[in-house]
Scaffold this active site. Structure first.
Site, PDB file in Angstrom:
ATOM      1  N   GLY A  77       0.830  -1.201   0.000  1.00 37.00           N
ATOM      2  CA  GLY A  77       0.000   0.000   0.000  1.00 37.00           C
ATOM      3  C   GLY A  77       0.861   1.246   0.000  1.00 37.00           C
ATOM      4  N   CYS A  96       5.174  -6.192   1.830  1.00 37.17           N
ATOM      5  CA  CYS A  96       5.555  -4.769   1.885  1.00 37.17           C
ATOM      6  C   CYS A  96       4.844  -4.054   3.029  1.00 37.17           C
ATOM      7  CB  CYS A  96       5.299  -4.107   0.529  1.00 37.17           C
ATOM      8  SG  CYS A  96       6.155  -2.524   0.332  1.00 37.17           S
ATOM      9  N   TYR A  97       3.821  -3.247   2.744  1.00 33.62           N
ATOM     10  CA  TYR A  97       3.074  -2.589   3.814  1.00 33.62           C
ATOM     11  C   TYR A  97       2.531  -3.628   4.791  1.00 33.62           C
ATOM     12  CZ  TYR A  97      -0.406   0.353   6.158  1.00 33.62           C
ATOM     13  OH  TYR A  97      -1.147   1.032   7.091  1.00 33.62           O
ATOM     14  N   HIS A 124       8.054  -7.389  -3.326  1.00 33.44           N
ATOM     15  CA  HIS A 124       6.805  -7.765  -4.006  1.00 33.44           C
ATOM     16  C   HIS A 124       7.003  -9.038  -4.820  1.00 33.44           C
ATOM     17  CE1 HIS A 124       4.331  -4.186  -3.135  1.00 33.44           C
ATOM     18  NE2 HIS A 124       5.496  -3.548  -3.103  1.00 33.44           N
ATOM     19  N   GLU A 162       4.748 -10.712  -6.256  1.00 28.51           N
ATOM     20  CA  GLU A 162       3.712 -10.845  -7.285  1.00 28.51           C
ATOM     21  C   GLU A 162       4.081 -10.222  -8.623  1.00 28.51           C
ATOM     22  OE1 GLU A 162       2.543  -7.068  -4.935  1.00 28.51           O
ATOM     23  OE2 GLU A 162       3.666  -8.924  -4.638  1.00 28.51           O
ATOM     24  N   ASP A 176     -16.329 -11.343 -23.437  1.00 27.12           N
ATOM     25  CA  ASP A 176     -17.001 -11.435 -22.142  1.00 27.12           C
ATOM     26  C   ASP A 176     -18.473 -11.794 -22.282  1.00 27.12           C
ATOM     27  OD1 ASP A 176     -14.526 -10.583 -21.311  1.00 27.12           O
ATOM     28  OD2 ASP A 176     -15.152  -8.514 -20.953  1.00 27.12           O
ATOM     29  N   LYS A 209      -9.623 -11.801 -17.100  1.00 24.86           N
ATOM     30  CA  LYS A 209      -9.777 -11.935 -18.547  1.00 24.86           C
ATOM     31  C   LYS A 209      -9.136 -13.218 -19.084  1.00 24.86           C
ATOM     32  CE  LYS A 209     -11.119  -9.781 -22.400  1.00 24.86           C
ATOM     33  NZ  LYS A 209     -12.379  -9.077 -22.604  1.00 24.86           N
TER      34      LYS A 209
END
Length: 528
Positions: free
Chosen positions: A53, A80-81, A185, A187, A243, A384
């Protein structure tokens, strides 16, 4: 079904955490960090991940989660945060770092068990580690940092398990309380071993089975839709896009002829698109389809409008009028189907606050309120890439599953300036040529999106021995992971040459083709 709870503290990377967890075949959901303790318990997570964050835990009004999250007995991973919050809440101390650590760093692993299992442990410390951080050589693991605070004192019961030259405690754990945290991070793509670290947390620590598959999703979704809709009628706006198409086929599998799809031809579609939609869904999939040709009504409403926002408003207004009129003759309708995806859901519930507002979706914004129908959103849990995988499992053709993203207002926002039938026809022909050439290129799957734009600009040219004064077309092709940022695609010059040559020779009204090399930001992917 096993579930992982991701608590969002406003990080720009929160959605990436969810994508990585889903890629590991573990179902997860993102919820605001302010989620009530009772709701956290009711969610019954197999594990919890605290996102990063932009705030500092040292600020008095910085975001917090319920302290009970750390007492649930399920594994928690702070990122992190999330690491800094865990340290502060559980008796440690956080301080401002003397210099912000942003970008690549070399992580030295001090404990190669559990979280870092299979990833090289050990490495230089002190001055050697500082040198390693700058020259990128040695025994460390490359990670991506983005923080201005760091751990000053580790909480009681925790032990450090990794460090960098800037962060003495770049990762920590309290295995007895099932708590782990990292300063970097895992990710993001800039942490190459990050997915392995998340895999260790989910499978070695949390004991996940990894049973989140499209086959299981289809089975569960069909059962849910049947239970919700019962014997009532259901309508769905079908655009022919990925979609709405996948949502329609999945819903049809659950309720069959109780579903009626409404396809509105607004006159702003690509070449042969309307005919293709009717043929695929009405003839091949045998879905009840009500096709409405409202192109004249849309073009009349757009007459004289050049501003892109005004175009969108006019198109949205007319679409609602046409859709409502088409729905009137369908008996027993109590539900409206939509192709809402998980990123839309995240936007509406994000911790980020008023800047993240829910957006109208697939041209049906406003319909639920006006028509008093209950919503059915079979794709609202999916990203997606998962929707594309689902489409293939449902038997949709590759050409549709990998169909290029198309804006709700259609060619109206790619035909810059005033919209006329003649200008739209010129754009359709040029776009069809660019599409055919790129689809025949072996590197087409590397591109996130491509399309043609007709500019309200004319330039002088020479064809044969005659002077011409005609329109300019722009080709746009970008690479991206999630559409939030994008770089222009470096298409081969021979490919660009073929596209330009064919458009200029085959499309009357265009005598110049240019290639857009802008990145996002500062530009957007679409021109309008």
């Amino acid at each position: 079904m096993e579930k992982v709870l991701i608590l969002d503290f406003g990080s720009q990377y929160t959605m990436l955490i969810a994508r990585r967890v889903r890629e590991l075949k573990v179902f997860c959901e993102i919820h605001p960090c302010t989620m009530a303790p009772a709701d956290v318990r009711a969610f019954d997570p197999r594990a919890v991940i605290l996102s990063g964050g932009p705030a500092s835990v040292l600020d008095p009004d910085s975001p917090r989660c319920a302290a009970g999250v750390f007492e649930m007995g399920v594994p928690v991973l702070g990122i992190c945060y999330g690491l800094q919050l865990m340290a502060q809440v559980l008796g440690g101390a956080v301080e401002k770092s003397s210099e912000r650590e942003y970008g690549p760093a070399e992580l030295i692993i001090d404990d190669g068990s559990d979280l870092f299992a299979g990833i090289a442990a050990g490495g230089p410390t002190g001055a050697d580690a500082t040198k390693l951080h700058h020259d990128g050589a040695g025994g460390g693991v490359r990670v991506w940092m983005s923080h201005g605070d760091r751990i000053k004192k580790i909480p009681p019961g925790f032990v450090p398990i990794a460090h960098t030259s800037n962060s003495p405690i770049a990762a920590m754990k309290n295995a007895a309380r099932r708590l782990w945290a990292v300063q970097f991070h895992p990710e993001v793509a800039h942490t190459p071993r990050g997915k392995e670290i998340l895999h260790n947390f989910l499978f070695k620590i949390a004991g996940c089975a990894g049973d989140w598959t499209m086959e299981s999703f289809i089975t569960q979704s069909v059962a849910r839709i049947k239970e919700k809709v019962g014997s009532a009628g259901l309508i769905m706006g079908l655009s022919g896009g990925v979609d709405s198409s996948v949502a329609a086929v999945l819903t049809h599998r659950a309720v069959a002829d109780q579903l009626t799809c409404i396809f509105v031809d607004n006159g702003l579609l690509r070449q042969n698109e309307a005919e293709g939609v009717v043929r695929l869904f009405g003839d091949n999939f045998r879905i009840k389809l009500k096709a409405v040709d409202a192109s004249k009504k849309f073009l009349d409403a757009l007459k004289g409008i050049e501003d892109p926002e005004e175009k969108r408003k006019a198109i949205g207004r007319v679409f609602i009028e046409v859709f409502e009129e088409a729905a009137k003759g369908i008996p027993g309708v109590e539900f409206l189907g939509q192709g809402t995806l998980y990123p839309d859901v995240i936007e509406s519930t994000s911790f980020k606050g008023p800047s993240a507002t829910i957006k109208s979706h697939h041209n049906v914004g406003g319909l639920p309120e006006r028509m008093r129908l209950s919503l059915v959103e079979p794709l609202r849990e999916l990203f997606k890439d998962e929707v594309r995988e689902l489409g293939l499992k449902l038997g949709l053709p590759d050409t549709l599953v990998w169909r290029q993203p198309f804006p709700g207002p259609g060619l109206a926002v790619r035909c810059l300036g005033e919209i006329t039938r003649k200008r739209l026809e010129v754009l359709r022909k040029a776009d069809a040529i660019a599409t055919a050439e790129i689809e025949a290129w072996e590197g087409k799957r590397e591109i996130w999106q491509y399309f043609t734009v007709l500019l309200p600009v004319r330039s002088v040219g020479v064809m044969g021995d005659e002077r011409t004064y005609e329109n300019v077309a722009a080709i746009r092709a970008v690479k991206s992971v999630d559409g939030m940022t994008a770089d222009y695609a470096d298409l081969p010059h021979p490919l660009l040459s073929r596209i330009a040559s064919r458009i200029i020779n085959e499309v009357k009204g265009i005598n110049r083709v240019v290639y857009d090399i802008s990145s996002k930001p500062p530009a957007t992917i679409e021109w309008e």
